[in-house]
Design a protein around this motif. Structure first.
Motif, PDB file in Angstrom:
ATOM      1  N   UNK A 108     -11.907   5.338  -5.883  1.00  0.00           N
ATOM      2  CA  UNK A 108     -11.370   5.204  -4.537  1.00  0.00           C
ATOM      3  C   UNK A 108      -9.944   5.723  -4.507  1.00  0.00           C
ATOM      4  N   UNK A 109      -9.403   5.873  -3.316  1.00  0.00           N
ATOM      5  CA  UNK A 109      -8.029   6.316  -3.165  1.00  0.00           C
ATOM      6  C   UNK A 109      -7.235   5.251  -2.432  1.00  0.00           C
ATOM      7  N   UNK A 110      -6.108   4.884  -3.019  1.00  0.00           N
ATOM      8  CA  UNK A 110      -5.088   4.000  -2.474  1.00  0.00           C
ATOM      9  C   UNK A 110      -5.605   2.832  -1.663  1.00  0.00           C
ATOM     10  N   UNK A 111      -5.439   1.619  -2.113  1.00  0.00           N
ATOM     11  CA  UNK A 111      -5.774   0.474  -1.260  1.00  0.00           C
ATOM     12  C   UNK A 111      -5.135   0.616   0.110  1.00  0.00           C
ATOM     13  N   UNK A 112      -5.912   0.375   1.154  1.00  0.00           N
ATOM     14  CA  UNK A 112      -5.417   0.563   2.515  1.00  0.00           C
ATOM     15  C   UNK A 112      -4.274  -0.389   2.808  1.00  0.00           C
ATOM     16  N   UNK A 113      -3.259   0.111   3.508  1.00  0.00           N
ATOM     17  CA  UNK A 113      -2.081  -0.710   3.808  1.00  0.00           C
ATOM     18  C   UNK A 113      -2.320  -1.627   4.990  1.00  0.00           C
TER      19      UNK A 113
ATOM     20  N   UNK B 274       1.840   8.122   0.642  1.00  0.00           N
ATOM     21  CA  UNK B 274       2.125   9.062  -0.435  1.00  0.00           C
ATOM     22  C   UNK B 274       3.537   9.637  -0.329  1.00  0.00           C
ATOM     23  N   UNK B 275       3.970   9.892   0.896  1.00  0.00           N
ATOM     24  CA  UNK B 275       5.268  10.540   1.117  1.00  0.00           C
ATOM     25  C   UNK B 275       6.428   9.558   1.039  1.00  0.00           C
ATOM     26  N   UNK B 276       6.210   8.337   1.517  1.00  0.00           N
ATOM     27  CA  UNK B 276       7.346   7.425   1.680  1.00  0.00           C
ATOM     28  C   UNK B 276       7.377   6.277   0.669  1.00  0.00           C
ATOM     29  N   UNK B 277       6.276   5.976   0.019  1.00  0.00           N
ATOM     30  CA  UNK B 277       6.234   4.800  -0.853  1.00  0.00           C
ATOM     31  C   UNK B 277       5.948   5.190  -2.310  1.00  0.00           C
ATOM     32  N   UNK B 278       4.728   5.587  -2.574  1.00  0.00           N
ATOM     33  CA  UNK B 278       4.336   5.989  -3.918  1.00  0.00           C
ATOM     34  C   UNK B 278       3.087   6.840  -3.798  1.00  0.00           C
ATOM     35  N   UNK B 279       2.760   7.562  -4.854  1.00  0.00           N
ATOM     36  CA  UNK B 279       1.605   8.448  -4.791  1.00  0.00           C
ATOM     37  C   UNK B 279       0.348   7.671  -4.403  1.00  0.00           C
ATOM     38  N   UNK B 280      -0.489   8.298  -3.583  1.00  0.00           N
ATOM     39  CA  UNK B 280      -1.751   7.680  -3.165  1.00  0.00           C
ATOM     40  C   UNK B 280      -2.655   7.568  -4.381  1.00  0.00           C
ATOM     41  N   UNK B 281      -2.684   6.404  -4.964  1.00  0.00           N
ATOM     42  CA  UNK B 281      -3.264   6.211  -6.292  1.00  0.00           C
ATOM     43  C   UNK B 281      -4.781   6.304  -6.284  1.00  0.00           C
ATOM     44  N   UNK B 282      -5.326   6.906  -7.329  1.00  0.00           N
ATOM     45  CA  UNK B 282      -6.766   6.893  -7.549  1.00  0.00           C
ATOM     46  C   UNK B 282      -7.114   5.583  -8.242  1.00  0.00           C
ATOM     47  N   UNK B 283      -8.021   4.821  -7.629  1.00  0.00           N
ATOM     48  CA  UNK B 283      -8.325   3.465  -8.091  1.00  0.00           C
ATOM     49  C   UNK B 283      -9.784   3.396  -8.548  1.00  0.00           C
ATOM     50  N   UNK B 284     -10.045   2.939  -9.783  1.00  0.00           N
ATOM     51  CA  UNK B 284     -11.421   2.820 -10.257  1.00  0.00           C
ATOM     52  C   UNK B 284     -12.080   1.534  -9.770  1.00  0.00           C
ATOM     53  N   UNK B 285     -13.341   1.618  -9.429  1.00  0.00           N
ATOM     54  CA  UNK B 285     -14.119   0.419  -9.122  1.00  0.00           C
ATOM     55  C   UNK B 285     -15.471   0.555  -9.820  1.00  0.00           C
ATOM     56  N   UNK B 286     -16.095  -0.568 -10.038  1.00  0.00           N
ATOM     57  CA  UNK B 286     -17.434  -0.565 -10.604  1.00  0.00           C
ATOM     58  C   UNK B 286     -18.403  -1.204  -9.615  1.00  0.00           C
TER      59      UNK B 286
END
Length: 254
Positions: free
Chosen positions: A201-206, A157-169
């Motif tokens: 979900x939150x941000x695909x894990x790196x 979130x701090x160094x790359x891009x906002x920790x995105x909220x990701x929808x799943x079904x």
């Protein structure tokens, strides 16, 4: 006014309270998001591999969703305030244990045990062996979930891009019932979708592709906050401060 002439841990509590408020606001906004996301799942499989399902979303309007952006930035604020609360704790703990305020302190979080000694000396110089042990016990390399989530998500979130909220079904299908492909490809079967439900979900894990679409949004953020509160309270109660109280549905911390 905050007393800055001596170690003062009150700002730790302020940050935790703010993080909790952002999480509560995020939870209140989730129904808005569900209403705006109008897509629905499509399950299909190639005819030569009918047991290998593919899931896609038809008529998905996520990119136009104002609530999606709002949730993403609320999640970002939760992470920021949680990480900052720990940094405040480290700064005042070093001051308390060593007798002097020092610049360059931060709360250490490391994934590898081999790096712990160096990071501890650099980030929290002068803390007592007992306090260093408390911090060492919750490091990501020990298998502590909440600190690992916080390290991964806050760094992203701090160094790359906002920790995105990701929808799943999630949904059910009967593999024995096959239909024409709903997307019109003759090489595919289609399957009837039942009991579909939206999950966030939150941000695909790196660092762990096995996590797929990421971590459960609410449970992950609440778990991080509970971890921050529980650790902070070990220090606060020892020093004589009133412990932080924080609860979410299904959890309690004090």
């Amino acid at each position: 006014m905050l007393d800055t002439s001596r170690p003062n841990f009150r700002a730790v509590g302020w940050r935790v309270v703010t993080a909790a408020e952002r999480l509560q606001e995020l939870q209140r906004r989730i129904p808005d998001l569900a209403d705006e996301w109008t897509g629905h799942p499509v399950v299909r499989a190639r005819k030569e591999t009918p047991d290998q399902f593919e899931l896609s979303l038809e008529d998905w309007s996520r990119s136009q969703s104002a609530s999606a952006r709002t949730l993403t930035y609320l999640a970002s604020e939760v992470l920021h305030h949680a990480r900052t609360a720990l940094d405040y704790c480290a700064y005042h703990l070093v001051w308390l244990d060593s007798g002097a305020a020092r610049s360059g302190t931060k709360f250490p979080l490391v994934n590898e045990a081999s790096k712990w000694g160096k990071e501890k000396r650099r980030s929290i110089p002068g803390v007592t062996a007992e306090h260093a042990e408390w911090i060492g016990e919750i490091q990501p390399f020990t298998g502590t979930d909440w600190s690992g989530w916080l390290l991964e998500l806050s760094n992203r979130d701090k160094h790359h891009t906002a920790a995105e909220v990701v929808p799943t079904y999630r949904c059910r299908v009967n593999p024995a019932e096959r239909f024409a492909d709903p997307l019109g490809d003759a090489a595919y079967f289609g399957f009837q979708v039942e009991d579909s439900r939206l999950e966030l979900n939150i941000a695909p894990a790196m660092t762990d592709p096995a996590r797929g679409a990421g971590l459960p949004l609410e449970a992950t953020l609440a778990g991080i906050l509970h971890g921050v509160v529980d650790l902070s309270n070990r220090f606060l109660t020892e020093i004589g401060y009133t412990p932080i109280e924080f609860s979410t549905p299904g959890h309690q911390s004090s």
